[in-house]
Design a protein around this motif. Structure first.
Motif, PDB file in Angstrom:
ATOM      1  N   ASP A   1       0.846  -1.259  -0.303  1.00 41.42           N
ATOM      2  CA  ASP A   1       0.064  -0.020  -0.011  1.00 41.42           C
ATOM      3  C   ASP A   1       0.937   1.093  -0.016  1.00 41.42           C
ATOM      4  N   GLY A   2       2.201   1.170  -0.248  1.00 37.60           N
ATOM      5  CA  GLY A   2       3.183   2.029  -0.195  1.00 37.60           C
ATOM      6  C   GLY A   2       3.720   2.777   1.146  1.00 37.60           C
ATOM      7  N   SER A   3       3.003   2.001   2.223  1.00 34.03           N
ATOM      8  CA  SER A   3       3.793   2.413   3.608  1.00 34.03           C
ATOM      9  C   SER A   3       4.916   1.959   3.745  1.00 34.03           C
ATOM     10  N   PRO A   4       5.842   2.585   4.653  1.00 32.26           N
ATOM     11  CA  PRO A   4       7.243   2.278   4.857  1.00 32.26           C
ATOM     12  C   PRO A   4       7.558   0.761   5.229  1.00 32.26           C
ATOM     13  N   LEU A   5       8.640   0.139   4.948  1.00 28.23           N
ATOM     14  CA  LEU A   5       9.031  -0.962   5.807  1.00 28.23           C
ATOM     15  C   LEU A   5      10.001  -0.897   6.941  1.00 28.23           C
ATOM     16  N   LEU A   6       9.838  -1.539   7.733  1.00 32.93           N
ATOM     17  CA  LEU A   6      11.049  -1.691   8.704  1.00 32.93           C
ATOM     18  C   LEU A   6      11.449  -0.082   9.152  1.00 32.93           C
ATOM     19  N   GLY A   7      10.611   0.779   9.376  1.00 33.28           N
ATOM     20  CA  GLY A   7      10.741   2.256   9.851  1.00 33.28           C
ATOM     21  C   GLY A   7      11.365   2.889   8.847  1.00 33.28           C
TER      22      GLY A   7
END
Length: 445
Positions: free
Chosen positions: A196-202
């Motif tokens: 969904d475009g949200s960041p991974l692993l901070g």
């Protein structure tokens, strides 16, 4: 017919054997000719094979690239160059501005290899999105949701991601994700997020990819890789560690006569070896020398002459100033120093005179060797075929002689057996008569 040899004291079998030795003489001469012709064919085939190899070698020796041998040397480790035939001998300086590097993402939050790391706020918890930012559609990768699964999916060749991923251990059971492009250059950038475009692993810290850059005489050239193809006509420049930004290298492109000398010497040596073989097999014989098995063969001598004459250009000049001459023994002589000096002075002239293009020396040698060894109509190929046909005819004659001699032996055996029978009968009659005469009464006075 059965033989009764020896009953009369006359050994007919021995006489038959002796007569058959005389009768066999023509067949023996034919067999000797067959063996001689087979040896001649073997010699011709050997010469033919060597001429075919010489034709190939002459073509390779004289090809255009062989005469433009250039070497490139550098004063700085990690800065190298290659030169092609299109390059002119030259020397220049190049300054390394930077080496090409990959685009790299370092993710902030550590996680266990088996920890769940791919879930977004609204996305599938095991799907990640890789956007290579090159105008192509983003790539959605299915994983098992763990850090190790994400690394495996990014590295799977079947996914063709164009990146490589590593889980870097930062503490016991704790790892941070490092992903970089497999290609270098500014166009190697990419983004990695949840579906969904949200960041991974901070989120990730990016180190942008860069093109390599070098400067020559105030002119800057760039390349997405550490290789600069045709930086100058025919010159390819390559960078690699330990070269660093700011280092300067002097590159020298120079002609290398050694390779030309080696190639020409090898060709001349092969020609001389063949000329010696031709002389051996066609020797006429004489005091202290053996007669060759192909003595008097006009075709073979013609090939030898044509091969030797290939050293002479068709315009009536010679190759003496290029270091190639003939001696009084009918062989070629190469002066390597003269060849090197001529090549250094005018490489194009040497290439034209000795190469396989046009009417060069190598071209003439190639044509002579090819004409002699061509598979169907080559001079020696035809000679081999002709002699093999002759051997077949001789073999047929030998077979006919076998039948003829078998019939002759049968006839002689019958004749001598009949003679011995007659002699035996006469001997019996003589013995009977002697007995009869001995039994008659004798009279005195």
């Amino acid at each position: 017919m059965a033989s009764i040899s020896g009953l009369s004291g006359f050994d007919s079998a021995q006489f038959v054997d002796q007569l058959m030795q005389l009768e066999t003489a023509p067949k023996t001469r034919l067999q000797t000719r067959v063996r001689s012709e087979e040896s001649a064919v073997s010699a011709l085939q050997t010469l033919n094979t060597r001429l075919a190899a010489l034709s190939t070698k002459a073509a390779d020796t004289g090809r255009a690239g062989a005469w433009s041998t250039l070497t490139a040397s550098s004063t700085t480790p990690g800065v190298t160059a290659t030169a092609t035939a299109a390059t002119a001998a030259t020397s220049f300086s190049v300054t390394v501005d930077r080496l090409a590097r990959t685009h790299q993402l370092t993710f902030a939050a550590p996680a266990a290899l088996t920890g769940s790391v791919t879930g977004g706020a609204t996305a599938e918890p095991t799907t990640v999105r890789l956007d290579r930012l090159d105008g192509t559609a983003p790539l959605d990768l299915e994983t098992d949701g763990t850090l190790q699964g994400l690394v495996d999916a990014l590295n799977d060749p079947a996914n063709e991601t164009g990146v490589r991923a590593t889980a870097v251990r930062v503490a016991e059971g704790s790892y941070r994700l490092l992903v970089e492009s497999t290609a270098t250059g500014t166009a190697s950038d990419f983004a990695l997020s949840a579906a969904d475009g949200s960041p991974l692993l901070g989120g990730a810290t990016a180190r942008a990819g860069e093109d390599a850059a070098v400067t020559l005489g105030g002119i800057t050239a760039t390349s997405s890789t550490n290789t600069f193809d045709d930086l100058m006509p025919g010159v390819t420049l390559s960078l690699a560690p330990p070269a660093t930004a700011g280092s300067t290298a002097t590159l020298t492109i120079a002609r290398e006569a050694g390779a030309v000398q080696t190639a020409v010497k090898s060709l001349v040596d092969d020609i001389n070896s063949l000329l010696t073989s031709f002389d051996t097999v066609t020797a006429s014989g004489g005091t202290g020398s053996a007669k060759g098995m192909l003595a008097g063969d006009v075709a073979v001598r013609g090939v030898r002459t044509a091969l030797f004459d290939a050293v002479y250009p068709k315009d009536g000049t010679t190759l003496a100033e290029l270091g190639i001459q003939t001696d009084r023994y009918g062989k070629l002589v190469l002066d390597e120093k003269a060849l090197a000096a001529a090549y250094e002075k005018d490489p194009e002239k040497v290439a034209a005179a000795l190469g396989s293009a046009g009417e060069g020396f190598a071209a003439r040698v190639r044509d002579v060797a090819k004409s002699a060894s061509a598979p169907v109509d080559g001079t020696l190929t035809v000679a081999v075929s002709g002699r093999q046909d002759g051997i077949k005819r001789l073999a047929d004659s030998v077979a006919q002689w076998d039948l003829r001699l078998e019939l002759r032996r049968t006839t002689l055996t019958r004749q001598f057996t009949a003679l011995e029978t007659a002699l035996t009968q006469m001997q019996s009659q003589s013995t009977w008569l002697a007995g009869q005469i001995g039994s008659l009464p004798s009279r005195n006075g």
